[in-house]
Motif scaffolding. Structure first.
Motif, PDB file in Angstrom:
ATOM      1  N   CYS A 147       0.807  -1.216   0.000  1.00 41.17           N
ATOM      2  CA  CYS A 147       0.000   0.000   0.000  1.00 41.17           C
ATOM      3  C   CYS A 147       0.841   1.267   0.000  1.00 41.17           C
ATOM      4  CB  CYS A 147      -0.959  -0.005   1.193  1.00 41.17           C
ATOM      5  SG  CYS A 147      -2.199  -1.317   1.101  1.00 41.17           S
ATOM      6  N   ARG A 148       2.055   1.164  -0.520  1.00 39.78           N
ATOM      7  CA  ARG A 148       2.846   2.393  -0.617  1.00 39.78           C
ATOM      8  C   ARG A 148       2.132   3.378  -1.545  1.00 39.78           C
ATOM      9  NH1 ARG A 148       6.225  -0.956  -4.015  1.00 39.78           N
ATOM     10  NH2 ARG A 148       6.241  -0.190  -6.164  1.00 39.78           N
ATOM     11  N   PRO A 149       2.242   4.665  -1.277  1.00 39.36           N
ATOM     12  CA  PRO A 149       1.561   5.649  -2.113  1.00 39.36           C
ATOM     13  C   PRO A 149       2.206   5.760  -3.497  1.00 39.36           C
ATOM     14  CG  PRO A 149       2.924   6.741  -0.468  1.00 39.36           C
ATOM     15  CD  PRO A 149       2.933   5.283  -0.139  1.00 39.36           C
ATOM     16  N   GLY A 150       1.376   5.793  -4.525  1.00 40.73           N
ATOM     17  CA  GLY A 150       1.853   5.966  -5.890  1.00 40.73           C
ATOM     18  C   GLY A 150       1.713   7.390  -6.372  1.00 40.73           C
ATOM     19  N   SER A 151       1.329   8.274  -5.464  1.00 39.47           N
ATOM     20  CA  SER A 151       1.232   9.701  -5.757  1.00 39.47           C
ATOM     21  C   SER A 151       1.350  10.438  -4.434  1.00 39.47           C
ATOM     22  CB  SER A 151      -0.113  10.025  -6.418  1.00 39.47           C
ATOM     23  OG  SER A 151      -1.182   9.715  -5.535  1.00 39.47           O
ATOM     24  N   ILE A 152       1.741  11.693  -4.490  1.00 36.32           N
ATOM     25  CA  ILE A 152       1.845  12.443  -3.230  1.00 36.32           C
ATOM     26  C   ILE A 152       0.460  12.624  -2.602  1.00 36.32           C
ATOM     27  CG2 ILE A 152       4.008  13.580  -3.865  1.00 36.32           C
ATOM     28  CD1 ILE A 152       2.414  16.123  -4.453  1.00 36.32           C
ATOM     29  N   LYS A 153      -0.586  12.556  -3.411  1.00 37.88           N
ATOM     30  CA  LYS A 153      -1.957  12.666  -2.902  1.00 37.88           C
ATOM     31  C   LYS A 153      -2.283  11.534  -1.927  1.00 37.88           C
ATOM     32  CE  LYS A 153      -6.457  13.780  -3.075  1.00 37.88           C
ATOM     33  NZ  LYS A 153      -7.003  15.039  -2.497  1.00 37.88           N
ATOM     34  N   ASP A 154      -1.747  10.335  -2.179  1.00 37.73           N
ATOM     35  CA  ASP A 154      -2.099   9.156  -1.384  1.00 37.73           C
ATOM     36  C   ASP A 154      -1.167   8.898  -0.197  1.00 37.73           C
ATOM     37  OD1 ASP A 154      -4.209   8.668  -3.124  1.00 37.73           O
ATOM     38  OD2 ASP A 154      -3.048   7.318  -4.394  1.00 37.73           O
ATOM     39  N   ALA A 155      -0.168   9.744  -0.013  1.00 37.24           N
ATOM     40  CA  ALA A 155       0.820   9.501   1.043  1.00 37.24           C
ATOM     41  C   ALA A 155       0.204   9.632   2.428  1.00 37.24           C
ATOM     42  CB  ALA A 155       1.980  10.480   0.900  1.00 37.24           C
ATOM     43  N   THR A 156       0.669   8.776   3.333  1.00 36.57           N
ATOM     44  CA  THR A 156       0.290   8.789   4.750  1.00 36.57           C
ATOM     45  C   THR A 156      -1.225   8.651   4.918  1.00 36.57           C
ATOM     46  OG1 THR A 156       2.046  10.481   4.892  1.00 36.57           O
ATOM     47  CG2 THR A 156       1.032   9.821   6.938  1.00 36.57           C
ATOM     48  N   ASP A 157      -1.853   7.836   4.076  1.00 37.30           N
ATOM     49  CA  ASP A 157      -3.298   7.641   4.188  1.00 37.30           C
ATOM     50  C   ASP A 157      -3.603   6.402   5.028  1.00 37.30           C
ATOM     51  OD1 ASP A 157      -2.701   5.525   2.475  1.00 37.30           O
ATOM     52  OD2 ASP A 157      -4.273   6.012   1.017  1.00 37.30           O
ATOM     53  N   ALA A 158      -4.888   6.103   5.146  1.00 32.85           N
ATOM     54  CA  ALA A 158      -5.318   5.010   6.022  1.00 32.85           C
ATOM     55  C   ALA A 158      -4.757   3.664   5.595  1.00 32.85           C
ATOM     56  CB  ALA A 158      -6.847   4.965   6.054  1.00 32.85           C
ATOM     57  N   SER A 159      -4.704   3.402   4.279  1.00 33.00           N
ATOM     58  CA  SER A 159      -4.209   2.113   3.798  1.00 33.00           C
ATOM     59  C   SER A 159      -2.733   1.930   4.134  1.00 33.00           C
ATOM     60  CB  SER A 159      -4.411   2.006   2.285  1.00 33.00           C
ATOM     61  OG  SER A 159      -5.770   2.064   1.945  1.00 33.00           O
ATOM     62  N   GLN A 160      -1.947   2.971   3.904  1.00 29.88           N
ATOM     63  CA  GLN A 160      -0.512   2.891   4.183  1.00 29.88           C
ATOM     64  C   GLN A 160      -0.251   2.635   5.662  1.00 29.88           C
ATOM     65  OE1 GLN A 160       1.849   6.398   3.120  1.00 29.88           O
ATOM     66  NE2 GLN A 160       3.401   5.768   4.606  1.00 29.88           N
ATOM     67  N   ILE A 161      -0.956   3.375   6.513  1.00 23.62           N
ATOM     68  CA  ILE A 161      -0.721   3.246   7.961  1.00 23.62           C
ATOM     69  C   ILE A 161      -1.263   1.918   8.482  1.00 23.62           C
ATOM     70  CG2 ILE A 161      -1.136   4.278  10.217  1.00 23.62           C
ATOM     71  CD1 ILE A 161       0.766   5.832   8.270  1.00 23.62           C
ATOM     72  N   GLN A 162      -2.405   1.487   7.965  1.00 24.62           N
ATOM     73  CA  GLN A 162      -2.942   0.178   8.355  1.00 24.62           C
ATOM     74  C   GLN A 162      -1.932  -0.921   8.075  1.00 24.62           C
ATOM     75  OE1 GLN A 162      -5.904  -0.998   9.714  1.00 24.62           O
ATOM     76  NE2 GLN A 162      -5.055  -3.059   9.566  1.00 24.62           N
ATOM     77  N   GLU A 163      -1.360  -0.901   6.871  1.00 29.40           N
ATOM     78  CA  GLU A 163      -0.386  -1.926   6.513  1.00 29.40           C
ATOM     79  C   GLU A 163       0.856  -1.830   7.391  1.00 29.40           C
ATOM     80  OE1 GLU A 163       1.568  -3.807   2.487  1.00 29.40           O
ATOM     81  OE2 GLU A 163       1.482  -1.621   2.639  1.00 29.40           O
ATOM     82  N   LEU A 164       1.291  -0.612   7.696  1.00 31.96           N
ATOM     83  CA  LEU A 164       2.480  -0.438   8.531  1.00 31.96           C
ATOM     84  C   LEU A 164       2.275  -1.039   9.923  1.00 31.96           C
ATOM     85  CD1 LEU A 164       5.339   0.789   8.488  1.00 31.96           C
ATOM     86  CD2 LEU A 164       4.354   2.913   9.361  1.00 31.96           C
TER      87      LEU A 164
END
Length: 431
Positions: free
Chosen positions: A228-245
């Motif tokens: 779930c790494r962000p593929g755009s700066i718009k998607d950075a540090t969102d719920a999916s990324q943090i959930q996976e982390l």
């Protein structure tokens, strides 16, 4: 002495040959290094079957390392071309080479790579699974996914990216929080699709303990992939990324319970102001495990120059806790990189890594710069070339534009500040 992995040895108080080699390279007391490995804050990817390996450490207190991605694809399937890149990457001092092959004779390329590479070798088993079994994605079984990982381990692969954090829970979070660029990780997208097609849990998550048993047997370092790494700066540090982390932090502790070494993979695309908080989050949630980042790319509008957008983000990330930079080439998002693209990506990443090492106070990092500055003060061109990160390019630029006076360059000529200050301070007349 009886041990299974570098972490197992460290926890028993055993100093391995690999630890001694890394300690020498890093100017670190080997007992300090051993303790960091025991705690999971440093890894030495060193598969027992990789006999050409020169051990390299990744993690806290060590020099920032760089990784190079290579491999054959359906559209560019020449093994010889990729082997030429391997040899060049080794010459350019890449610390690790990751085989992302997803088509054709992947086993042949992987074995040849491991045979000649002194750098650590990584792979992504899920990429290989479709071609290895010659089956549709939906038809591959959980056991077959694990079978590919075991095959790679047998072949001597030192670290493997496994997207175990994209489980049903993470997928649910993704569905509830739509993204601009969805899932851009190739491995993450494949496993998400497999789960949807089969209405099953991610096999790498469901059978994680069995996977760890394979990794422990061969001492493969698990690189927990960021599906779930962000593929755009718009998607950075969102719920999916943090959930996976959060899930990756839990999986890290489970791996350590089996003495398996762990790295955590991270973003991705990310605005400058979000990089430092993300480094803090990763180290906190994943208990100090080494952090391996792709970039981060700090803007989305520079296709053809993403080695630069990546190096900017990589320098900031590494200065603030990232331990391992995955190079990005000018061809990112556009095509498979050429030999020259690869070189530009490696040099950009090495510059970012070294700049971060200066900021982190890594032993002897500044000395390299001080030596270069001394050579510049002395107008010692040959010494400058010797110290240059890319001596070939420095020599080429110098040869293309010859000055009237050999102790100057064609930018300033006799007005060179360094030349004139040297003369004044020596009691001579300038210009």
């Amino acid at each position: 002495m009886n041990y299974t992995t570098q972490m197992d040895a460290a926890r028993q108080g055993i100093v391995t040959g690999e630890m001694e080699e890394v300690a020498r390279k890093e100017l670190m007391d080997v007992s300090v290094l051993r303790e960091l490995i025991a705690e999971g804050k440093v890894v030495i990817p060193a598969n027992k079957n990789h006999t050409s390996l020169k051990a390299c450490g990744i993690g806290q207190g060590l020099k920032t390392k760089i990784n190079v991605n290579l491999g054959v694809s359906k559209d560019c399937c020449s093994i010889e071309s990729e082997m030429e890149k391997v040899r060049r990457a080794i010459e350019l001092q890449a610390d690790a080479i990751m085989d992302l092959s997803c088509y054709g004779k992947t086993e042949e390329f992987r074995r040849r790579l491991v045979e000649i590479s002194p750098a650590a070798v990584g792979t992504v088993p899920v990429y290989d699974a479709v071609g290895f079994y010659d089956k549709e994605l939906k038809e591959i079984t959980a056991g077959e996914f694990l079978g590919v990982a075991e095959k790679h381990a047998q072949d001597g692969v030192d670290f493997m990216t496994v997207h175990a954090g994209i489980n049903r829970e993470t997928a649910g979070r993704f569905k509830k929080n739509p993204r601009l660029t969805n899932i851009v990780s190739r491995g993450g997208a494949l496993l998400y699709a497999w789960m949807e097609l089969n209405d099953r849990e991610n096999p790498f998550f469901e059978y994680y303990d069995e996977l760890l048993d394979i990794f422990r047997k061969y001492d493969v370092t698990i690189s927990l992939g960021d599906a779930c790494r962000p593929g755009s700066i718009k998607d950075a540090t969102d719920a999916s990324q943090i959930q996976e982390l959060i899930i990756l932090g839990e999986l890290t502790k489970r791996a350590w319970e089996k003495d398996v070494q762990v790295m955590i993979e991270g973003p991705g695309h990310m605005a400058l102001n979000e990089i430092v908080p993300n480094m803090l989050l990763e180290k906190k949630l994943c208990h100090g495990a080494p952090f391996y980042v792709l970039g981060p790319l700090v803007t989305d509008v520079a296709p053809g120059y993403d080695h630069i957008t990546s190096a900017i983000g990589g320098a900031i990330a590494a200065a603030n806790g990232a331990d391992f930079l995955c190079y990005v080439t000018p061809a990112e998002h556009l095509r498979l990189p050429t030999l020259e693209d690869m070189k530009e990506g490696i040099i950009a990443s090495r510059i970012a890594a070294h700049a971060a090492d200066i900021a982190k106070g890594v032993p002897c990092a500044r000395q390299w710069d001080d030596n270069m500055s001394e050579a510049r003060r002395n107008l010692d061109w040959q010494r400058m070339f010797e110290l240059a990160l890319d001596p070939e390019k420095a020599r080429n630029y110098r040869s293309q534009s010859q000055p009237e006076n050999e102790d100057t360059c064609t930018m300033c000529g006799k007005m060179c500040a360094v030349r004139n200050m040297n003369k004044v301070l020596d009691g001579s007349e300038p210009i």
